[in-house]
Design a protein around this motif. Structure first.
Motif, PDB file in Angstrom:
ATOM      1  N   TRP A 180       0.829  -1.197   0.000  1.00 24.92           N
ATOM      2  CA  TRP A 180       0.000   0.000   0.000  1.00 24.92           C
ATOM      3  C   TRP A 180       0.871   1.258   0.000  1.00 24.92           C
ATOM      4  CZ3 TRP A 180      -0.711  -4.147   3.377  1.00 24.92           C
ATOM      5  CH2 TRP A 180      -1.667  -5.074   2.922  1.00 24.92           C
ATOM      6  N   GLY A 181       1.839   1.213  -0.930  1.00 27.21           N
ATOM      7  CA  GLY A 181       2.776   2.308  -1.103  1.00 27.21           C
ATOM      8  C   GLY A 181       4.166   1.926  -0.608  1.00 27.21           C
ATOM      9  N   ILE A 182       5.179   2.529  -1.221  1.00 31.05           N
ATOM     10  CA  ILE A 182       6.566   2.320  -0.807  1.00 31.05           C
ATOM     11  C   ILE A 182       7.043   3.606  -0.145  1.00 31.05           C
ATOM     12  CG2 ILE A 182       8.924   1.942  -1.611  1.00 31.05           C
ATOM     13  CD1 ILE A 182       7.748   0.213  -3.858  1.00 31.05           C
ATOM     14  N   ALA A 183       7.473   3.495   1.104  1.00 34.10           N
ATOM     15  CA  ALA A 183       7.891   4.668   1.876  1.00 34.10           C
ATOM     16  C   ALA A 183       9.409   4.778   1.878  1.00 34.10           C
ATOM     17  CB  ALA A 183       7.363   4.577   3.310  1.00 34.10           C
ATOM     18  N   VAL A 184       9.922   5.952   1.499  1.00 40.41           N
ATOM     19  CA  VAL A 184      11.363   6.196   1.529  1.00 40.41           C
ATOM     20  C   VAL A 184      11.628   7.552   2.172  1.00 40.41           C
ATOM     21  CG1 VAL A 184      11.837   4.763  -0.496  1.00 40.41           C
ATOM     22  CG2 VAL A 184      11.387   7.218  -0.786  1.00 40.41           C
ATOM     23  N   GLU A 185      12.860   7.701   2.680  1.00 40.06           N
ATOM     24  CA  GLU A 185      13.306   8.978   3.235  1.00 40.06           C
ATOM     25  C   GLU A 185      14.455   9.511   2.404  1.00 40.06           C
ATOM     26  OE1 GLU A 185      13.810   9.377   7.528  1.00 40.06           O
ATOM     27  OE2 GLU A 185      12.980   7.347   7.728  1.00 40.06           O
ATOM     28  N   ALA A 186      14.435  10.781   2.170  1.00 40.22           N
ATOM     29  CA  ALA A 186      15.495  11.418   1.381  1.00 40.22           C
ATOM     30  C   ALA A 186      16.843  11.193   2.049  1.00 40.22           C
ATOM     31  CB  ALA A 186      15.211  12.914   1.238  1.00 40.22           C
ATOM     32  N   GLY A 187      17.831  10.805   1.239  1.00 44.29           N
ATOM     33  CA  GLY A 187      19.185  10.640   1.744  1.00 44.29           C
ATOM     34  C   GLY A 187      19.485   9.281   2.339  1.00 44.29           C
ATOM     35  N   LYS A 188      18.458   8.471   2.597  1.00 46.88           N
ATOM     36  CA  LYS A 188      18.683   7.128   3.128  1.00 46.88           C
ATOM     37  C   LYS A 188      18.980   6.163   1.978  1.00 46.88           C
ATOM     38  CE  LYS A 188      17.800   7.831   7.574  1.00 46.88           C
ATOM     39  NZ  LYS A 188      16.629   7.208   8.236  1.00 46.88           N
ATOM     40  N   SER A 189      19.576   4.998   2.301  1.00 43.47           N
ATOM     41  CA  SER A 189      19.942   4.008   1.285  1.00 43.47           C
ATOM     42  C   SER A 189      18.962   2.842   1.291  1.00 43.47           C
ATOM     43  CB  SER A 189      21.354   3.487   1.537  1.00 43.47           C
ATOM     44  OG  SER A 189      22.304   4.515   1.372  1.00 43.47           O
ATOM     45  N   TYR A 190      18.614   2.377   0.074  1.00 45.48           N
ATOM     46  CA  TYR A 190      17.696   1.255  -0.107  1.00 45.48           C
ATOM     47  C   TYR A 190      18.298   0.301  -1.130  1.00 45.48           C
ATOM     48  CZ  TYR A 190      14.590   4.375   2.359  1.00 45.48           C
ATOM     49  OH  TYR A 190      14.055   5.206   3.304  1.00 45.48           O
ATOM     50  N   ASP A 191      18.345  -0.972  -0.792  1.00 44.18           N
ATOM     51  CA  ASP A 191      19.025  -1.966  -1.618  1.00 44.18           C
ATOM     52  C   ASP A 191      18.022  -2.798  -2.412  1.00 44.18           C
ATOM     53  OD1 ASP A 191      21.605  -1.274  -0.746  1.00 44.18           O
ATOM     54  OD2 ASP A 191      21.288  -2.391   1.119  1.00 44.18           O
ATOM     55  N   LEU A 192      18.210  -2.778  -3.723  1.00 49.20           N
ATOM     56  CA  LEU A 192      17.358  -3.524  -4.648  1.00 49.20           C
ATOM     57  C   LEU A 192      18.080  -4.798  -5.088  1.00 49.20           C
ATOM     58  CD1 LEU A 192      14.808  -3.608  -6.568  1.00 49.20           C
ATOM     59  CD2 LEU A 192      16.273  -2.488  -8.272  1.00 49.20           C
ATOM     60  N   GLU A 193      17.315  -5.899  -5.150  1.00 53.54           N
ATOM     61  CA  GLU A 193      17.805  -7.169  -5.678  1.00 53.54           C
ATOM     62  C   GLU A 193      16.731  -7.715  -6.605  1.00 53.54           C
ATOM     63  OE1 GLU A 193      19.018 -11.684  -4.072  1.00 53.54           O
ATOM     64  OE2 GLU A 193      18.275 -10.147  -2.692  1.00 53.54           O
ATOM     65  N   LEU A 194      17.131  -8.206  -7.781  1.00 55.17           N
ATOM     66  CA  LEU A 194      16.171  -8.827  -8.684  1.00 55.17           C
ATOM     67  C   LEU A 194      16.881  -9.829  -9.580  1.00 55.17           C
ATOM     68  CD1 LEU A 194      15.219  -6.541 -11.704  1.00 55.17           C
ATOM     69  CD2 LEU A 194      17.059  -5.941 -10.118  1.00 55.17           C
TER      70      LEU A 194
END
Length: 845
Positions: A165-179
């Protein structure tokens, strides 16, 4: 610096609330506390938590994965089920272990489930063609993938995931994608986090290896803007063909910085409860909607991409991301003991109820022993201890408890438990093995019983009425009690939370009998509602008022009880009903005959139903009469019938009744004031488990019982029913045997418990005022030494019983601390309306 307004308010409240009661108010209430005597020791194990994958508690909750349906497996049927001609996932027809019924359990299924969380679209938002296929499985755990034939597209195509129900992110933080992508002639993929207005807040270009083989790709996002309604776009050019699988996105900043980790804010809130234990994997999902659908712990460890997940009986598929290893690691991280719940060879009796016994049980016993070995086994000499070490944890985990089954009943369960208990204790005598039985005669069938597990999902008023439920047990019982699941249901507000607090005063007072207690369910995603201990969405979490109740009880747990009595006020008042009588059913078809009402040796009414049209009023349901039998033929909903012209108090109601279909039983109504205010003897209550009494009123449907029995109503059997009403003492007989007796009293909603904190040498007094008026009372301290000293007061209160915390005001109602002065052995106290008050009084050494 400006003073904290909440702290200032707390201080003022503390000063006012400890002032002497106003002379002439007529109050003589006092709480006598004997410091020279000792009651039950209160174990450090008392307060724990219960985790189950329900209402988004794990996936989309505690577990930090941000992509929903990451493996494209949402369309896979529940294990053990097949798709029937009507579009249902249907369980195999098998006899239920509890009563040999064939439940024919099934759940509505849809082909649309396969694309849960996903869509494929062109740049203008229009839908693009795609399919879910298993033609090139990534692995056995995630065989399905999203296929897009790009050469047939008119331009770039995006696979879009909306997260939980939405993807929440914060500016400047790191998020790791794997596919994982299998590409044929497709050269690149653009991965982006996209805001609702279409702006890319983070983007990464990924060069694909177009060799028709599966490859793993990773990327890191650092968003430029904060938001919680974002989506993930995987965009491909109109070249070739791709298969996409296992798309995963995690915040870098997880709890303790662990890979495949937990949401930091949610895990921290759980840690702040200071739980002594954590129960996993839960309740009903342990059993499964079929036996094959149960949680299989071995499928929940190892690389997340190789965990198959499972559709669970709460209506959605679990990734198994928060698996057995992560549970044990979380226990270690927060200093809690682990409680593993194993399947007892039975699926949920409220679903399919299929089962195994005898030698067929041995693989499940070995499954449980292997789970224990994974937690405790030596990393060098045991198979599963070595597997734990391979997964990054050479040292044993803090597993202390094993529960056999969940909410299982009757003789077949007892026989299975005996085999589990014997095998577990032979190899791991240090573990506490818990029986899933509640209070029942089946306890006598157990060869050895250490601890039982009664559950209470009742209305707030049940908890207010039964704060003394464990006081009524014999002083010595041959087992300990783990209240594995409790919750005041029907309303989510301060009134319900204080009812739970009232109940916990009785738990703490009887801690020699009740050794463990955990509220359930623990977490709820706001998408499902706001009813559990903690409520979250994809960016924030708050604790309901009952979270703060549990936190205060845990933080202020004494080491030993001291006697505390409320004197000078009536704690309960007997109530004798008078009103109309009637009949009722709930989710059941039933028949009735030979009804008679007597009082004082006189027959007030008897019928062969020939007077049905003249003297009876159908309030709800479909009632029919024929051949001297009254029938309610619908096995669903709530049906109610009232005798119009007879009001009676003390009486005896006799009749014959039988259930012809449905999930519960039949009911005899008395003391009826109107269609929404009455009492009844409820035979087949709690989904045909118990015989008890019930009150219907402004607070809902309140179960009236001390200890729930196990007395199911059989189908197509005529029962001789006799209900005796004598003042506030009510009895229900079936076939001449007393099934339940209940003394009805209106409680005053004042509660207390007291104990000593040995390390701090403090008296800890807990007071619950469930009333809407202040409670003016005094502590009268006998024995021991009390010197003039400053003491602490912690209060949780609000102006209205209907108040509750929210995302907007997450700590509107929480513990509020102040100090007060002790000048002697009599301490005047005023508890605010709708409040929990905790006093910590230093004692003179």
């Amino acid at each position: 610096m400006n003073p904290n307004p909440k702290r200032l308010l707390c201080t003022l409240v503390g000063i006012v609330a400890l002032l002497p009661a106003v002379a002439g108010n007529g109050s003589e209430s006092r709480i006598e506390i004997d410091l020279s005597k000792r009651g039950a020791e209160i174990p450090s194990s008392l307060y724990g938590i219960f985790f189950e994958e329900i209402t988004g508690s794990g996936d989309g909750g505690l577990y930090a994965e941000m992509i929903r349906n990451r493996g494209f497996e949402e369309g896979v049927l529940p294990t053990g089920c097949t798709l029937d001609a009507e579009g249902y996932a249907a369980a195999p027809h098998a006899h239920c272990y509890s009563n040999d019924s064939v439940n024919r359990f099934r759940v509505r299924w849809s082909s649309d489930l396969a694309m849960t969380g996903w869509r494929t679209q062109y740049a203008d938002g229009s839908q693009a063609a795609s399919s879910i296929t298993d033609e090139y499985p990534l692995n056995d755990a995630t065989p399905h993938a999203l296929r897009i034939d790009l050469t047939a597209c008119r331009g770039e195509v995006s696979a879009v995931n909306s997260g939980y129900w939405g993807i929440a992110v914060e500016a400047g933080k790191s998020y790791d994608l794997e596919l994982y992508v299998r590409a044929e002639k497709t050269p690149w993929c653009r991965a982006a986090i996209v805001a609702p207005d279409g702006q890319h807040v983070a983007v990464n270009d990924i060069r694909l290896t177009a060799d028709s083989e599966w490859h793993r790709y990773t990327a890191t996002f650092t968003p430029s803007a904060t938001g919680n309604k974002n989506t993930l776009y995987l965009t491909f050019p109109a070249e070739g063909r791709v298969w996409i699988d296992y798309v995963s996105l995690f915040p870098r900043d997880t709890y303790k910085g662990r890979a495949n980790g937990l949401r930091k804010d949610v895990a921290t809130m759980i840690e702040e409860l200071h739980p002594a234990f954590i129960r996993w994997p839960g309740g009903c999902i342990v059993e499964g909607l079929t036996l094959d659908n149960r949680v299989k712990w071995k499928e929940t460890i190892g690389a997340p991409v190789k965990r198959p997940g499972e559709y669970n009986l709460w209506g959605y598929r679990s990734t198994y991301g928060f698996g057995y290893h992560e549970f044990l690691q979380f226990c270690e991280d927060i200093g809690a003991d682990g409680m593993f719940v194993c399947n007892a060879g039975m699926s949920c009796l409220f679903r399919n109820g299929d089962y195994v016994q005898g030698d067929e049980l041995e693989p499940l016993i070995q499954e449980a022993l292997d789970a224990i070995e994974y937690a405790l086994g030596d990393a060098k000499t045991t198979r599963w201890g070595a597997e734990r070490a391979k997964n990054g944890h050479p040292e044993p985990f803090p597993l202390k408890y094993v529960e056999v089954g969940n909410e299982n009943v009757f003789a077949r369960y007892a026989a299975n438990y005996n085999r589990f208990h014997k095998a577990i204790k032979a190899k791991y005598p240090q573990l506490t093995v818990i029986s899933a039985l509640m209070f029942s005669n089946d306890i006598k069938r157990l060869d050895e019983v250490e601890m039982i597990d009664p559950h209470y999902y009742e209305t707030a008023d049940w908890f207010y009425n039964n704060a003394d439920v464990y006081d009524k047990l014999p002083k010595k019982i041959p087992y300990k009690i783990y209240v594995g699941e409790y919750a005041a249901i029907g309303q989510s507000n301060l009134y319900a939370s204080l009812a739970e607090a009232a109940y916990l005063t009785g738990v703490e007072r009887n801690a020699d009998k009740v050794q463990l207690v955990s509220y359930a369910p623990l977490i709820e995603n706001a998408h499902y509602g706001r009813n559990h201990l903690m409520v979250l969405d994809n960016k924030q979490v708050y604790g309901r008022t009952n979270y703060h109740v549990m936190k205060l009880f845990s933080e202020n747990r004494p080491d030993v009880n001291v006697p505390a009595r409320i004197l000078g006020e009536q704690t309960a008042k007997p109530y004798s009903p008078k009103g109309f009588i009637g009949l009722s059913t709930g989710n059941t078809a039933a028949q009735f005959r030979d009804l008679k009402v007597t009082s004082g040796g006189r027959t007030l009414y008897t019928t062969d139903w020939s007077d049905f049209n003249e003297r009876w009023e159908s309030v709800r349901g479909e009632w029919q009469v024929g051949n001297g039998i009254l029938t309610q033929p619908v096995a669903g909903g709530d049906a109610l019938l009232r005798l119009k012209d007879l009001e009676v108090g003390d009486c005896t109601i006799t009749l014959k009744a039988r259930k012809t279909a449905g999930y519960e039983g039949f009911r005899v109504v008395f003391g009826m004031q109107d269609d929404h205010h009455y009492f009844m003897a409820d035979m087949g209550s709690h989904t045909n488990e118990s015989v008890l009494f019930r009150e219907i009123g402004d607070k809902g449907s309140i179960s009236l019982f001390d200890y729930r029995n196990q007395e199911p109503i059989e189908v197509d059997r005529w029962y001789d029913v006799r209900i005796e009403i004598r003042g506030n003492v009510w009895k229900c007989y079936m076939d001449g045997e007393l099934k339940y007796s209940y003394d009805y009293n209106i409680v005053n909603k004042h509660y207390t418990v007291a104990g000593l904190d040995r390390q701090r040498n403090e008296l800890v007094v807990k007071l619950v005022n469930g009333r809407t008026e202040p409670w003016r009372t005094s502590l009268v301290l006998k024995g021991g030494k009390v010197a003039p000293v400053n003491a602490r007061r912690i209060e949780l209160a609000s102006a209205s019983i209907y108040d509750e915390n929210s995302f907007e005001e997450p700590e509107k109602i929480a513990g509020c601390e102040s100090t007060f002065r002790i000048e002697g052995r009599t301490v005047p106290v005023e508890c605010a309306p709708n409040s929990l008050t905790i006093l910590r009084i230093p004692l003179d050494k």
